[in-house]
Design a protein around this motif. Sequence first.
Motif, PDB file in Angstrom:
ATOM      1  N   UNK A  30       0.850  -1.185   0.000  1.00 48.52           N
ATOM      2  CA  UNK A  30       0.000   0.000   0.000  1.00 48.52           C
ATOM      3  C   UNK A  30       0.891   1.243   0.000  1.00 48.52           C
ATOM      4  N   UNK A  31       0.660   2.142  -0.912  1.00 48.37           N
ATOM      5  CA  UNK A  31       1.512   3.325  -1.030  1.00 48.37           C
ATOM      6  C   UNK A  31       1.169   4.342   0.053  1.00 48.37           C
ATOM      7  N   UNK A  32       2.154   5.179   0.394  1.00 45.31           N
ATOM      8  CA  UNK A  32       1.933   6.279   1.315  1.00 45.31           C
ATOM      9  C   UNK A  32       1.636   5.853   2.731  1.00 45.31           C
ATOM     10  N   UNK A  33       2.329   4.822   3.200  1.00 42.06           N
ATOM     11  CA  UNK A  33       2.073   4.274   4.532  1.00 42.06           C
ATOM     12  C   UNK A  33       3.354   4.328   5.363  1.00 42.06           C
ATOM     13  N   UNK A  34       3.210   4.754   6.613  1.00 44.10           N
ATOM     14  CA  UNK A  34       4.310   4.683   7.579  1.00 44.10           C
ATOM     15  C   UNK A  34       3.799   4.017   8.858  1.00 44.10           C
ATOM     16  N   UNK A  35       4.542   3.067   9.360  1.00 43.28           N
ATOM     17  CA  UNK A  35       4.175   2.382  10.599  1.00 43.28           C
ATOM     18  C   UNK A  35       4.949   3.031  11.737  1.00 43.28           C
ATOM     19  N   UNK A  36       4.225   3.620  12.682  1.00 40.13           N
ATOM     20  CA  UNK A  36       4.867   4.350  13.779  1.00 40.13           C
ATOM     21  C   UNK A  36       5.031   3.497  15.030  1.00 40.13           C
ATOM     22  N   UNK A  37       4.103   2.528  15.240  1.00 39.96           N
ATOM     23  CA  UNK A  37       4.141   1.726  16.464  1.00 39.96           C
ATOM     24  C   UNK A  37       3.948   0.249  16.157  1.00 39.96           C
ATOM     25  N   UNK A  38       4.614  -0.574  16.940  1.00 42.34           N
ATOM     26  CA  UNK A  38       4.320  -1.996  17.037  1.00 42.34           C
ATOM     27  C   UNK A  38       4.038  -2.259  18.510  1.00 42.34           C
TER      28      UNK A  38
END
Length: 420
Positions: A30-38
């Motif tokens: 998926x474009x334009x995605x950033x994962x900030x937390x796990x």
Amino acid sequence: MADTNDKIILALIGAGARGTQLILSTQENCSGVEVKYVCDVDKGRGGRAISVLKKRQKKKPKYVEDMRHVYDDKDVNAVIIATPEHWHALATVWACQAGKDVYVEKNISLSISEGEKMIEAAKKYNRIIQCGTQNRSALYSFSARDYIQSGKLGKIVLVKTYCMLPGGSPWILKPNSEIPEGLNWDLWLGPASMVPYNVSRHKAWYDWWAYSGGQVLAGDASHVLDLARMVIGDPDFPNSVYCAGGRVLFDDNREVPDYQTITFDYGNFLMTCESSKYGNYLSKTSTEIRHGNLFPNWQLNSTRIEIYGTEAMMYLGRHGGGWQVIGNDSQVLDEEYGYFPDEAHQQNFLESVRTRKIPNGDIKQGHCSANLVHLANLSYRAGKKHLLFDGKKITNSEEANFLDNRIYREGYEIAEVINE
């Protein structure tokens, strides 16, 4: 709300095998995605997701133990919830209250009322909720639905669903023990009752009614039931349900049965479900079929659907496998190959977050399908009783209604009325 051109900031809640797979696939496809937390209550989990994401997005996600830290961060647009089932509803309601959109794994709830609260929260806070029922984003699912709606099968009178998995292993209840280092057992239990740590609860949570509707029925057959509902036009709720079964392969005192035969009466047609775990001659649709131009051997396919009309019948595969229509003399009248829809479902979720369009696996349909699991289990637990259902509650068994009424631990309640 995320603008159509904005980066979407995600967080993962529950970093087990499925959660890790979901967050990595979503970030990659998926474009334009950033994962900030796990986020996970076990400090030993989440490392692989964090490591891979750090390399891909050049920014290391933060590890947190308590999901409420994620919900307090205004930058987070959406969360992926892949916890054990007993957390799904509360985690979703909290996310909606915090202004986050939600992707929640199946089975999306542990009781009938929980699904209603999830719908209520989505409406009140104008949130997108995509349920982890990936078949609703498969192109062949849409074409199967169109074919049935065209009337070429005739009148639909019977739908048979199957989730007959290969045999499992015997189960021995381990004694209670010390809580493993790094695990927050209190948070793992969450809304469930406080009990001493037991590895048989922690690692086999799907065998306990407190945490699951069953590994086979809630964890796998829920996909088959949902797809069946979808292609026949998404009927709301059955008028009644009857479930028989028990422990067949290993009589090892697990709470959840390994075999259930279920009949749902919708009035103008019947739906049945065979949910079991025995027989190594049975098999799920293979990877080659899910990603290639092949059909399963329907007769021994573990997760097939059979739709019987007055003119012809359809075989339908789950998570790939496609569909075939069979007429007189076993003639194949029509067919379409089908492919694994996981990535398409993730992409549909992110599209809905950006556009605010209803996602393919919307919470309303997720609730209707989850209720089939709940009703079947309540019938079984109430003594294999034929239950009548009015869409809100069971009308002929106070015991079944009592069993469906979860008692939440203090601090982890879902309010009777969803409010600020």
